[in-house]
Design an enzyme around this catalytic site. Structure first.
Site, mmCIF file in Angstrom:
data_model
loop_
_atom_site.group_PDB
_atom_site.id
_atom_site.type_symbol
_atom_site.label_atom_id
_atom_site.label_comp_id
_atom_site.label_asym_id
_atom_site.label_seq_id
_atom_site.Cartn_x
_atom_site.Cartn_y
_atom_site.Cartn_z
ATOM 1 N N HIS A 1 0.866 -1.095 0.201
ATOM 2 C CA HIS A 1 -0.259 0.053 0.223
ATOM 3 C C HIS A 1 1.265 1.218 -0.009
ATOM 4 C CE1 HIS A 1 0.006 -0.735 4.648
ATOM 5 N NE2 HIS A 1 0.864 0.215 4.158
ATOM 6 N N GLU B 1 1.840 1.174 -7.145
ATOM 7 C CA GLU B 1 2.192 2.027 -5.878
ATOM 8 C C GLU B 1 2.573 3.536 -5.926
ATOM 9 O OE1 GLU B 1 0.744 0.487 -3.345
ATOM 10 O OE2 GLU B 1 0.146 -0.942 -3.952
#
Length: 661
Positions: A194, A405
């Site tokens: 993330h 990302e």
């Protein structure tokens, strides 16, 4: 500790006795291995548990109030996002989507990740790599991150530079489970990484789950040391003394060091190097790559192998002198080519052969598991020691995950376009190109790259565009019924349906099911006898069992029996009338015998001489199971033939009759 070991030994003896009794009672049918609970294994969630957690994490459905009514409404939002039928039910396609590996960022606005559409207010962005994964050598990691940043700098004015100390705009690190930012990872598979949106503090920071196997997308990347190919990569499989090896081996050596060939044929080329091992070098730490020193002392205890003691992150390390307590010198142990993932062995390598339930296994096995995942023991006897881990698979491309990302770190949210890099679900793409949707999104934030010369004419469309079924006339590359579903292929996309009466769902990336295929195929058919899908592209063909590419493919068309002059196949199908496969190219066709695995004599023949009203240069042919008809596609139209009489019974529009437009 002694009682537990005796208990496990007694259990193993009992299982061996039961196995022997079963063999005596009936050798005719070997009983399948019983399903067992592996220590340290994460129990799979039920469909309902998975759905509640998924919708809470990615669609903002509160766990405490995600009741059936709210769940149904939120499910429809999720299904709409992924182009699924909006049933509001936990149907198979919805559950399958929820179980796919993906980015940990939400699919709808989450102001912790994306407050007020942020962007960097400068074009010079710095990044710093704080930690490394033991799955790849540092040089490969550095290169993957640099290439991932270049994906975005190629189409914007943004420029990225790496710093080695201090606070960078984007801090990059690897971690497991809870890793300090309040957004824990979840072990192997599931959440891959993330990133936070641009801003101060954690803004732009990107974190990667180190319980995943990090590769370049096609299996473990092993850079060798020493030998006569220092710095090159292992070639798997490779051939040594007439035998193929799919991993590093100590065969042929008396010192126990693992090695591999860096070309396919070691017998011919003699190129080799040693695989990463703590006896050769360590990574990180403070010992400048010095190898482990075994045994070494740590907190008064002697260790004769790498350990995770003293650490909370699960990383394996060792002392590089005989006394860590005195010298405080250490390094992290590199992953070997057979290091495990998950399980309860902290990445220890497989030990082959190993004993499980009294049986000896020479390679990774799925015995004892209900999910079919391959695993191995990390000692010679699982029954006694119960130490295990999952065997390495294709892993996840660090480059592709990082490029995604870093898109978040630039301010991009998830895309509903399945062909976009910023789509939330991971799909390995061999020949990656940034999609039009990605380019449009990033350029809305930062503008185009000054290096892109658009001239005085209209601005060109950059990147591949995902086609829309009903908004344009699509000429399909191939159409086939595979495992009971009808698949429509166009470039790198597929649509699927069970019957022609239903509007196909999609698009999805072809790589979702068949990752090794090129971006565009020419033809496809299913061999119904063996349930294998056969794909054609250029002068080669690929054979798949489900989503697994058969060993040795792709192969040239000539190995199928086609003449060298055939450089491209237009269409192919297996005809239910005689169980033969027909292959079309230009104005000719061939007939292939699936049983004898060779072309029938007397071919090729002209299409016009054998098939009633069928045109040359076809796009696709399909014979639907049990329908008694075959369908020939060209351009925007199709022709329906009755199989027995070969009479043409319908000429129709693909868009209206097959696509539900």
């Amino acid at each position: 500790m002694t009682e537990a070991r005796v208990s496990r030994g007694a259990l193993a003896a009992l299982l061996r006795a039961l196995c022997a009794l079963g063999c005596l009672l009936g050798r005719a049918a070997a009983a399948p291995s019983p399903i067992i609970k592996f220590p340290g294994d994460v129990a799979p969630k039920t469909d309902k548990e998975l759905a509640v957690q998924y919708l809470n994490t990615f669609y903002g459905c509160p766990k405490e109030s995600c009741n059936l009514f709210v769940l149904k409404d939120t499910l429809k939002k999720m299904q709409k996002f992924f182009g699924l039928p909006q049933t509001g039910e936990l149907d198979q396609s919805t559950i399958e989507t929820m179980r796919k590996p993906r980015c940990g960022n939400p699919d709808v606005a989450n102001y912790n990740f994306f407050p007020r559409k942020p962007k960097w207010d400068k074009n010079q962005i710095t990044y710093r790599i704080i930690g490394y994964t033991p799955d790849l050598d540092p040089q490969t990691v550095d290169d993957a991150f640099a290439r991932a940043f270049q994906v975005w700098s190629d189409v914007t004015p943004l420029r990225f530079s790496r710093i080695h100390d201090g606070e960078a705009d984007i801090m990059i690190n690897f971690g497991r489970w809870e890793h300090g930012d309040g957004y824990p990872f979840d072990g192997k598979d599931g959440l891959l990484a993330h990133a936070f949106a641009p801003g101060p503090g954690v803004g732009g920071d990107s974190h990667f789950d180190d319980d995943e196997l990090r590769t370049l997308g096609e299996g473990q990347v092993v850079r060798v040391k020493y030998g006569n190919a220092d710095g090159e990569y292992c070639k798997f499989p490779f051939r040594f003394n007439g035998k193929e090896y799919t991993s590093c081996t100590d065969t042929g050596r008396s010192d126990g060091f693992l090695w591999c060939s860096t070309t396919y044929n070691f017998d011919k080329d003699g190129k080799y190097g040693f695989c990463p091992h703590e006896a050769l070098f360590t990574m990180g730490g403070n010992a400048d790559g010095q190898p482990c020193k075994f045994p070494f002392r740590f907190q008064g205890t002697s260790y004769d192998s790498c350990t995770t003691e003293g650490r909370t992150d699960g990383y394996r390390w060792c002392g590089t002198t005989e006394d860590y307590d005195r010298d405080k010198e250490y390094g992290f142990c590199p992953e070997t080519a057979m290091s495990t993932v998950g399980g309860n062995s902290e990445g220890a390598p497989c030990v082959l052969p190993f004993t499980f339930l009294g049986n000896k296994h020479e390679s990774c096995t799925s015995a004892g598991r209900s999910d079919g995942k391959l695993w191995c023991a990390t000692t010679s006897n699982y029954d006694d020691d119960r130490k295990w881990g999952f065997c390495p698979d294709q892993g996840y491309s660090l480059f592709l995950v990082a490029a995604h990302e870093f898109g978040h770190a630039m301010g991009l949210e998830h895309s509903q376009d399945p062909g976009a890099l910023m789509a939330p679900i991971y799909t390995y793409t061999k020949n990656f190109r940034l999609s039009h949707d990605d380019i449009q999104g990033i350029q809305e934030l930062y503008g185009a790259s000054p290096d892109i010369d658009t001239g005085t004419g209209p601005t060109p469309t950059l990147g591949p565009v995902t086609p829309e079924l009903c908004k344009q006339d699509i000429v399909f590359d191939g159409i086939s019924q595979i495992r009971g579903e009808i698949f429509f292929f166009k470039d790198r996309f597929i649509w699927r349906t069970v019957t022609p009466r239903d509007k196909p769902t999609g698009p999805l990336l072809v790589a979702t099911f068949w990752p090794e295929l090129p971006e565009k195929i020419d033809a496809v058919y299913e061999d119904p006898q063996e349930e294998k899908a056969v794909f054609f592209a250029g002068n080669e063909y690929w054979v798949y069992s489900a989503s697994t590419l058969e060993r040795g493919y792709p192969k040239p068309l000539t190995s199928l029996g086609l003449p060298p002059g055939v450089q491209k196949v237009d269409a192919a199908f297996n005809w239910s009338k005689n169980k033969k496969t027909y292959i079309f190219a230009g104005d000719k066709f061939w007939r292939y015998n699936e049983v004898k695995k060779k072309m029938d004599p007397g071919f090729p023949k002209l299409i016009a001489d054998a098939w009633n009203a069928i045109p040359d240069n076809l796009d696709a042919v399909v014979d639907l199971q049990g329908g008694g008809h075959s369908y020939f596609f060209k351009g925007a139209y199709y022709l329906k033939l009755e199989n027995q009489s070969l009479k043409s019974v319908k000429f129709g529009s693909i868009k209206s009759d097959w696509l539900g437009c």
